[in-house]
Design a protein around this motif. Structure first.
Motif, PDB file in Angstrom:
ATOM      1  N   LEU A   1       0.827  -1.216   0.000  1.00  0.00           N
ATOM      2  CA  LEU A   1       0.000   0.000   0.000  1.00  0.00           C
ATOM      3  C   LEU A   1       0.859   1.263   0.000  1.00  0.00           C
ATOM      4  CD1 LEU A   1      -3.169   0.094   0.137  1.00  0.00           C
ATOM      5  CD2 LEU A   1      -2.219  -2.108   0.775  1.00  0.00           C
ATOM      6  N   TYR A   2       1.997   1.202   0.670  1.00  0.00           N
ATOM      7  CA  TYR A   2       2.861   2.374   0.812  1.00  0.00           C
ATOM      8  C   TYR A   2       3.676   2.604  -0.468  1.00  0.00           C
ATOM      9  CZ  TYR A   2       1.152   2.018   5.483  1.00  0.00           C
ATOM     10  OH  TYR A   2       0.301   1.962   6.564  1.00  0.00           O
ATOM     11  N   ALA A   3       4.135   1.511  -1.070  1.00  0.00           N
ATOM     12  CA  ALA A   3       4.830   1.636  -2.353  1.00  0.00           C
ATOM     13  C   ALA A   3       3.876   2.176  -3.415  1.00  0.00           C
ATOM     14  CB  ALA A   3       5.386   0.279  -2.775  1.00  0.00           C
ATOM     15  N   LEU A   4       2.640   1.696  -3.397  1.00  0.00           N
ATOM     16  CA  LEU A   4       1.644   2.123  -4.378  1.00  0.00           C
ATOM     17  C   LEU A   4       1.302   3.610  -4.219  1.00  0.00           C
ATOM     18  CD1 LEU A   4      -0.367   1.478  -6.632  1.00  0.00           C
ATOM     19  CD2 LEU A   4      -1.948   0.635  -4.885  1.00  0.00           C
ATOM     20  N   THR A   5       1.092   4.042  -2.987  1.00  0.00           N
ATOM     21  CA  THR A   5       0.772   5.459  -2.762  1.00  0.00           C
ATOM     22  C   THR A   5       1.878   6.363  -3.283  1.00  0.00           C
ATOM     23  OG1 THR A   5      -0.495   4.901  -0.776  1.00  0.00           O
ATOM     24  CG2 THR A   5       0.154   7.192  -1.033  1.00  0.00           C
ATOM     25  N   MET A   6       3.109   6.032  -2.930  1.00  0.00           N
ATOM     26  CA  MET A   6       4.212   6.923  -3.297  1.00  0.00           C
ATOM     27  C   MET A   6       4.636   6.780  -4.750  1.00  0.00           C
ATOM     28  SD  MET A   6       4.184   8.663  -0.706  1.00  0.00           S
ATOM     29  CE  MET A   6       5.337   9.845  -1.419  1.00  0.00           C
ATOM     30  N   ARG A   7       4.071   5.818  -5.452  1.00  0.00           N
ATOM     31  CA  ARG A   7       4.287   5.749  -6.896  1.00  0.00           C
ATOM     32  C   ARG A   7       3.787   7.026  -7.551  1.00  0.00           C
ATOM     33  NH1 ARG A   7       0.581   6.439 -11.193  1.00  0.00           N
ATOM     34  NH2 ARG A   7       1.313   5.345 -13.037  1.00  0.00           N
ATOM     35  N   HIS A   8       2.731   7.633  -6.971  1.00  0.00           N
ATOM     36  CA  HIS A   8       2.152   8.848  -7.540  1.00  0.00           C
ATOM     37  C   HIS A   8       3.049  10.069  -7.375  1.00  0.00           C
ATOM     38  CE1 HIS A   8      -1.534   6.642  -8.130  1.00  0.00           C
ATOM     39  NE2 HIS A   8      -1.658   6.403  -6.852  1.00  0.00           N
ATOM     40  N   ALA A   9       4.065   9.961  -6.517  1.00  0.00           N
ATOM     41  CA  ALA A   9       4.947  11.117  -6.291  1.00  0.00           C
ATOM     42  C   ALA A   9       5.627  11.550  -7.583  1.00  0.00           C
ATOM     43  CB  ALA A   9       5.991  10.783  -5.229  1.00  0.00           C
ATOM     44  N   TRP A  10       5.879  10.580  -8.470  1.00  0.00           N
ATOM     45  CA  TRP A  10       6.631  10.908  -9.689  1.00  0.00           C
ATOM     46  C   TRP A  10       5.897  10.531 -10.972  1.00  0.00           C
ATOM     47  CZ3 TRP A  10      10.510  14.085  -8.995  1.00  0.00           C
ATOM     48  CH2 TRP A  10      11.105  14.133  -7.733  1.00  0.00           C
ATOM     49  N   ASP A  11       4.651  10.127 -10.842  1.00  0.00           N
ATOM     50  CA  ASP A  11       3.904   9.759 -12.042  1.00  0.00           C
ATOM     51  C   ASP A  11       2.432  10.065 -11.818  1.00  0.00           C
ATOM     52  OD1 ASP A  11       2.889   8.721 -14.368  1.00  0.00           O
ATOM     53  OD2 ASP A  11       4.050   6.862 -14.277  1.00  0.00           O
ATOM     54  N   SER A  12       1.930  11.066 -12.494  1.00  0.00           N
ATOM     55  CA  SER A  12       0.542  11.495 -12.297  1.00  0.00           C
ATOM     56  C   SER A  12      -0.395  10.947 -13.368  1.00  0.00           C
ATOM     57  CB  SER A  12       0.467  13.027 -12.275  1.00  0.00           C
ATOM     58  OG  SER A  12       0.955  13.553 -13.502  1.00  0.00           O
ATOM     59  N   SER A  13       0.081   9.979 -14.144  1.00  0.00           N
ATOM     60  CA  SER A  13      -0.778   9.383 -15.173  1.00  0.00           C
ATOM     61  C   SER A  13      -1.672   8.321 -14.533  1.00  0.00           C
ATOM     62  CB  SER A  13       0.069   8.752 -16.268  1.00  0.00           C
ATOM     63  OG  SER A  13       0.932   7.762 -15.718  1.00  0.00           O
ATOM     64  N   PRO A  14      -2.836   8.042 -15.123  1.00  0.00           N
ATOM     65  CA  PRO A  14      -3.708   6.979 -14.592  1.00  0.00           C
ATOM     66  C   PRO A  14      -2.964   5.655 -14.514  1.00  0.00           C
ATOM     67  CG  PRO A  14      -4.865   8.285 -16.232  1.00  0.00           C
ATOM     68  CD  PRO A  14      -3.425   8.722 -16.282  1.00  0.00           C
ATOM     69  N   LEU A  15      -3.315   4.851 -13.533  1.00  0.00           N
ATOM     70  CA  LEU A  15      -2.550   3.644 -13.235  1.00  0.00           C
ATOM     71  C   LEU A  15      -3.299   2.385 -13.652  1.00  0.00           C
ATOM     72  CD1 LEU A  15      -0.031   2.504 -11.652  1.00  0.00           C
ATOM     73  CD2 LEU A  15      -1.544   2.329  -9.694  1.00  0.00           C
ATOM     74  N   ASP A  16      -2.603   1.488 -14.321  1.00  0.00           N
ATOM     75  CA  ASP A  16      -3.103   0.143 -14.579  1.00  0.00           C
ATOM     76  C   ASP A  16      -2.652  -0.712 -13.401  1.00  0.00           C
ATOM     77  OD1 ASP A  16      -3.385  -2.547 -15.336  1.00  0.00           O
ATOM     78  OD2 ASP A  16      -3.089  -2.093 -17.459  1.00  0.00           O
ATOM     79  N   LEU A  17      -3.544  -0.958 -12.453  1.00  0.00           N
ATOM     80  CA  LEU A  17      -3.166  -1.611 -11.206  1.00  0.00           C
ATOM     81  C   LEU A  17      -2.615  -3.007 -11.428  1.00  0.00           C
ATOM     82  CD1 LEU A  17      -2.970  -1.630  -8.156  1.00  0.00           C
ATOM     83  CD2 LEU A  17      -5.402  -2.243  -8.044  1.00  0.00           C
ATOM     84  N   ASP A  18      -3.229  -3.787 -12.307  1.00  0.00           N
ATOM     85  CA  ASP A  18      -2.755  -5.154 -12.533  1.00  0.00           C
ATOM     86  C   ASP A  18      -1.335  -5.164 -13.098  1.00  0.00           C
ATOM     87  OD1 ASP A  18      -5.100  -6.206 -11.579  1.00  0.00           O
ATOM     88  OD2 ASP A  18      -5.999  -6.506 -13.552  1.00  0.00           O
ATOM     89  N   LYS A  19      -1.062  -4.234 -13.988  1.00  0.00           N
ATOM     90  CA  LYS A  19       0.290  -4.136 -14.547  1.00  0.00           C
ATOM     91  C   LYS A  19       1.278  -3.716 -13.461  1.00  0.00           C
ATOM     92  CE  LYS A  19       2.897  -1.893 -18.282  1.00  0.00           C
ATOM     93  NZ  LYS A  19       2.816  -0.908 -19.400  1.00  0.00           N
ATOM     94  N   TRP A  20       0.856  -2.766 -12.626  1.00  0.00           N
ATOM     95  CA  TRP A  20       1.733  -2.328 -11.532  1.00  0.00           C
ATOM     96  C   TRP A  20       2.000  -3.480 -10.565  1.00  0.00           C
ATOM     97  CZ3 TRP A  20       1.713  -2.083  -6.243  1.00  0.00           C
ATOM     98  CH2 TRP A  20       2.696  -1.281  -5.647  1.00  0.00           C
ATOM     99  N   LEU A  21       0.975  -4.258 -10.261  1.00  0.00           N
ATOM    100  CA  LEU A  21       1.149  -5.401  -9.354  1.00  0.00           C
ATOM    101  C   LEU A  21       2.115  -6.431  -9.928  1.00  0.00           C
ATOM    102  CD1 LEU A  21      -2.454  -5.976  -7.947  1.00  0.00           C
ATOM    103  CD2 LEU A  21      -0.415  -5.354  -6.626  1.00  0.00           C
ATOM    104  N   ASP A  22       2.072  -6.637 -11.236  1.00  0.00           N
ATOM    105  CA  ASP A  22       3.030  -7.560 -11.853  1.00  0.00           C
ATOM    106  C   ASP A  22       4.461  -7.092 -11.593  1.00  0.00           C
ATOM    107  OD1 ASP A  22       1.315  -9.443 -12.821  1.00  0.00           O
ATOM    108  OD2 ASP A  22       1.494  -8.893 -14.930  1.00  0.00           O
ATOM    109  N   GLY A  23       4.677  -5.779 -11.720  1.00  0.00           N
ATOM    110  CA  GLY A  23       6.007  -5.241 -11.443  1.00  0.00           C
ATOM    111  C   GLY A  23       6.384  -5.392  -9.984  1.00  0.00           C
ATOM    112  N   TYR A  24       5.422  -5.181  -9.114  1.00  0.00           N
ATOM    113  CA  TYR A  24       5.661  -5.328  -7.671  1.00  0.00           C
ATOM    114  C   TYR A  24       6.055  -6.766  -7.341  1.00  0.00           C
ATOM    115  CZ  TYR A  24       4.741  -5.147  -2.618  1.00  0.00           C
ATOM    116  OH  TYR A  24       4.852  -5.224  -1.250  1.00  0.00           O
TER     117      TYR A  24
END
Length: 732
Positions: free
Chosen positions: A441-464
Motif C-alpha cells: 500500500l505504501y509503495a503504491l501510494t508513493m508511486r504517484h509522487a513521480w507519475d501522475s498518469s492513470p494507473l493500470d493496477l494489474d500491470k503495476w502489481l506484476d512489477g511489484y
C-alpha cells in the motif's frame, strides 16, 4: 550576441548557485549504504526544477548510471526508480530484494520524471510511538533513506520535543519537581504532545531527554542534507499543572481526553501568555535545530472546544498562528485535519471555516489525514482555499492485519489532482499510525509522487511481484488477484480487522477494540494460501516472499479463530463439556502454532520490541521503566482499568503465547471451575481478576526471542498441512 552570452552566463551562475545547495555527497552516501559493493557504478548530479516542480533524470554514460535531480530526494527517487524498473529490485520495511544483475542495465535514452506534488508528506504523531518509540540512529538512518527513495520531502520531525520544553520551562523558573508529573513516558509522547495526557508512563528521565535531543539533531541534519523540509512542532496551549502555581492569574482550562487519564491544562488563547509562550518555544527550538518555517500544531485533538461559536474558534486560531509568527514571520502552520473527521458533529461548515480563515491562505497547510477513507476536502470546499495534502492513513494502532483500499490508493490521488474542485491541492502523503506492515500500500501510494498518469493496477502489481519475488509466476499473480479482491478491497470497514484471539476473553465474536468483521468472506482467502505454499519452490528464497507467506498464513489462521470460538461457545451453552474441552484445547493450540509461525520473522517479535526499549535505558531502573512502557502500550494502553485496552493489540510471537493465551486459559479454567462446583460463572468477577493479572504482566520482566527462530517456509508448510482441510470444512 553579447546579450545572449550574458543571459547564458547568468543562467549558468544561477545553476551553479542552486547546485551548491544540494549535498551530492549525501546522495552518494545513500547509494553506498544501500548497495555498498556497486555504488561506484552510479554518478550523481544536479538538475534544476522545471516550472517550480522537482525533477529527476536517469541516463547512461561510459557504462555508468547517471542520476540527476533537483534535490537529494529527487536523486534518491531516481535511484529507486532505476532499481525497480531496470534491476527488478525492491526496498521495503518487510523484506527487500537487492539481487542486482551482474551487469547493470544501461539506458538507450534518458528518462525524466516530474512531481506534480510540491509537498510529499510523511508521518503521523502516533507513528512516533506505535512504531518508533525505541528507534536509535541506525534505525532512523534507514527510515530517512526509505523516505528519500520514495520521494518524501516533508517529514514530521518531533523527536526530542520534550527537551526543548524542559529548557523553556527551566528558564521560566519551573523546577524538576514541577515538571515531574508533566512529561509522559517514551511510549506516550504522541498523546502528550497533542495535549491528551500528562505524566503517564513517567517520570521521564533527563537522560532520555538529552539523548533524544542529540538524536533529533542527527535526524534533522540528514533530512535537510537530502533536501527535505522537516515539519517541527509549535505551541498549542498545553501546559503543566504547575503553571497555575507560577502564573496564578493565567487563564487555564481543564480538559479531558475521556480515555481514563486525568485532566490536562490548556492555556486560553486569549491570555497574553499564550503568544508569549509560543514565541519562547519556537525561538528555543530554532536555536537548537534551525527551521524550514513549517510548524505542526493541532488544536483540540479528540478534545471538543469549550465553545462552537465561530468568533471564538477564529480568535483561537489567530492566536495559535500569532505565536508562530512572532518568532518566525515566515511561519507556515501545518495542521492535521483529523479533528474535522473524528468529530464531525462539532465541526460543521461555520466552525471549520472560522478556524481556517483566521490564518492567511499561504500561511497554513492542511493535511487531509485519511483521504482514502473519507476525503474531508470534498465537504469543506477544499479547505476554503488553503493548500492541502492528500494522505493515506490506513493503519490504526499498529494492529497486525492484511488490509487496505488498494483501488482507492491506486486511483485516488490522481482523481483528486484532476478534479476541477480540488482547490489548492499541493501534496501527497502517508499519515499512518504505524508502519512496517502491508508494504504494497505504501509503495503504491508513493508511486504517484513521480507519475501522475492513470494507473493500470494489474500491470503495476506484476512489477511489484517481479521486484519482490524475483519472478512472476501464474501462481503468485493469482495470489495477488485474490488479495486485491479480498483483504485489499477496502469495503465495509474503516480499518483492518483483528483476530478474536487478541481480545480480552469473551463469548462474543467481537470486543470494543478487537473488531473481527472482515471485508471479505474468509474462505475466499484460502486459495491464496494454497498458491503461496505451492510457490515456495519458485520464490521461497526471497525475503519479500517469506514475509508475505508468513503474513498470509497468519491472516488465514487468525481468521479461523472465530469459527473455532463459536464451537466452544456452542458446546459451553449446551453443557457439552467433552466438546468444550476438545475445542478449547484446539483454540489454545492455534495460538501456540501462530506464535511459532510469527517467531520465524523479525517483523513479528515481541522480544525485539522489548529489547529495543530496554536498550534505551542507561540504568536498570530506566530499562525497567521503558520495558513497562513497551508492554503497556500494546496491551492495556493505560492502567488496569484502561478503556483503550487492546487498541494497539499485536499478533506477535511472545505476546500471543505469554499474554493472550494465558488470558484465555484463565477464562476457560474459570468456566470449568464454576461448572465443577455447580455454580454460575461470574464474568464481572473474572474481568476484575484478569485486569489485575494484565497489570502484573505489564509491570513484570521476561526475555523473549529477539531474533527469528525457525524456517518460515517450513513452518508455514507444516501449518498448512495441519490446518487447511479443517479450515476449509469450517467455512463450508
Amino acid at each position: 550576441m553579447k546579450k545572449v552570452t550574458l543571459t547564458l552566463l547568468i543562467s549558468l551562475l544561477c545553476m551553479i548557485r542552486l547546485s551548491a545547495q544540494i549535498d551530492l555527497g549525501e546522495s552518494k552516501a545513500l547509494i553506498k549504504r544501500i548497495i555498498p559493493s556497486r555504488a561506484n557504478a552510479f554518478e550523481v548530479g544536479y538538475l534544476p526544477q522545471e516550472n517550480g516542480k522537482d525533477v529527476f533524470e536517469i541516463s547512461s554514460k561510459n557504462g555508468k548510471i547517471i542520476l540527476k535531480g533537483s534535490t537529494g530526494v529527487s536523486i534518491a527517487s531516481a535511484f529507486n526508480y532505476y532499481l525497480n524498473e531496470f534491476c527488478h529490485c525492491q526496498i521495503t520495511w518487510n523484506g527487500s530484494n537487492l539481487a542486482l544483475p551482474k551487469v547493470l542495465p544501461t539506458l538507450k535514452s534518458p528518462i525524466k520524471k516530474n512531481s506534480e506534488f510540491l509537498y510529499r508528506y510523511y508521518l503521523n504523531y502516533c507513528t512516533f510511538n506505535y512504531s518508533m518509540s525505541w528507534w536509535d540512529w541506525k534505525r532512523w538512518e534507514k527510515e530517512i533513506d526509505w523516505m528519500a527513495l520514495h520521494g518524501i520531502n516533508m517529514p514530521l520531525a518531533i523527536t526530542g520535543e520534550e527537551y526543548t520544553w524542559y529548557e523553556v520551562y527551566k528558564e521560566m523558573g519551573f523546577s524538576d519537581e514541577d515538571l515531574k508529573g508533566f512529561f509522559s513516558g517514551p511510549a506516550y509522547f504522541s498523546w502528550f504532545w497533542m495535549g491528551n495526557l500528562d505524566g503517564w508512563g513517567g517520570p521521564l528521565p533527563l537522560s532520555w531527554m538529552k539523548s533524544h535531543h542529540e538524536l533529533q539533531k542527527k535526524i534533522i541534519q540528514r533530512e535537510r542534507a537530502l533536501g527535505m523540509k522537516p515539519v517541527l512542532p509549535a505551541f498549542t496551549g498545553h501546559v503543566p499543572e504547575a503553571f497555575k502555581k507560577h502564573f496564578p492569574k493565567a487563564k487555564l482550562k481543564a480538559t479531558n481526553w475521556t480515555n481514563g487519564f486525568a485532566d490536562t491544562y490548556i492555556l486560553d488563547a486569549e491570555d497574553p501568555l499564550f503568544a508569549e509562550l509560543g514565541k519562547k518555544f519556537l525561538e528555543k527550538q530554532t536555536k537548537m535545530f534551525g527551521t524550514d518555517h513549517f510548524y505542526s500544531a493541532d488544536t483540540f485533538n479528540e478534545n471538543e472546544p469549550p465553545s462552537d461559536e465561530p468568533a471564538f474558534l477564529s480568535k483561537l486560531s489567530a492566536k495559535v498562528y500569532e505565536g508562530m509568527q512572532q518568532a518566525d514571520p515566515k511561519a507556515v502552520w501545518v495542521m492535521q485535519a483529523w479533528l474535522f473527521y473524528s468529530d464531525r458533529k462539532f465541526w460543521k461548515e461555520p466552525q471549520v471555516k472560522a478556524l481556517l480563515e483566521a490564518v492567511p491562505n499561504d500561511k497554513m497547510l492542511l493535511l487531509d489525514l485519511a483521504t482514502e477513507i473519507e476525503p474531508v476536502w470534498k465537504r469543506t470546499q477544499a479547505y476554503y482555499g488553503k493548500p492541502w495534502v492528500w494522505n493515506m492513513l490506513h493503519n490504526f494502532g499498529g494492529n497486525v492485519n492484511l488490509f487496505g483500499r488498494i483501488e482507492g490508493v491506486a486511483n485516488g490521488p490522481i482523481q483528486a489532482l484532476n478534479d476541477p474542485n480540488k482547490g489548492n491541492l499541493q501534496g501527497l502523503g502517508l499519515t499512518m499510525e504505524a508502519i512496517e506492515q502491508n508494504p504494497v500500500l505504501y509503495a503504491l501510494t508513493m508511486r504517484h509522487a513521480w507519475d501522475s498518469s492513470p494507473l493500470d493496477l494489474d500491470k503495476w502489481l506484476d512489477g511489484y511481484i517481479r521486484n519482490r519475488y524475483g519472478k512472476v509466476t501464474p501462481e503468485n499473480r493469482e495470489v495477488w488477484q485474490i488479495l486485491k479482491k479480498t483483504v485489499y478491497n477496502g469495503t465495509t470497514i474503516r480499518d483492518g480487522a483483528e483476530s478474536i484471539l487478541t481480545g480480552r476473553p469473551t463469548f462474543d465474536s467481537t470486543t470494543v477494540w478487537t473488531r473481527t468483521k472482515l471485508n471479505y468472506a474468509p474462505k475466499d482467502l484460502l486459495p491464496a494460501w494454497d498458491l503461496m505454499i505451492k510457490s515456495i519452490k519458485a520464490n521461497g528464497s526471497k525475503e519479500g516472499f517469506q514475509y508475505d507467506l508468513v503474513d498470509i498464513s497468519r491472516q488465514v489462521l487468525a481468521n479461523y479463530a472465530l469459527p473455532l470460538q463459536k464451537k466452544w461457545v456452542t458446546a459451553y451453552r449446551k453443557n457439552d463439556w467433552v466438546s468444550f474441552q476438545k475445542y478449547t484445547k484446539e483454540y489454545l493450540t492455534l495460538i501456540d502454532d501462530l506464535d511459532e509461525l510469527l517467531g520465524t520473522r523479525q517483523d513479528f517479535l515481541l522480544g525485539k520490541w522489548i529489547k529495543e526499549a530496554r536498550a534505551c535505558g542507561f540504568t536498570l531502573a530506566e530499562k525497567d521503566l521503558y520495558e513497562q512502557n513497551a508492554r503497556d502500550l500494546i496491551t492495556l494502553w493505560g492502567d488496569a482499568n484502561s478503556p483503550l485496552h487492546e487498541y494497539s493489540n499485536r499478533q506477535w510471537n511472545g505476546l500471543l503465547k505469554d499474554f493472550y493465551k494465558v488470558r484465555w486459559e484463565k477464562f476457560f479454567n474459570a468456566l470449568t471451575s464454576a461448572q465443577q462446583k455447580g455454580e454460575k460463572y461470574q464474568h464481572e468477577a473474572f474481568e476484575k481478576e484478569i485486569k489485575q493479572w494484565e497489570w502484573s504482566w505489564v509491570t513484570s520482566h521476561k526475555d523473549f526471542i529477539a531474533t527469528p527462530k525457525g524456517n518460515p517456509n517450513q513452518v508455514a508448510k507444516k501449518l498448512f498441512d495441519k490446518y487447511y482441510s479443517k479450515i476449509e470444512q469450517a467455512y463450508e
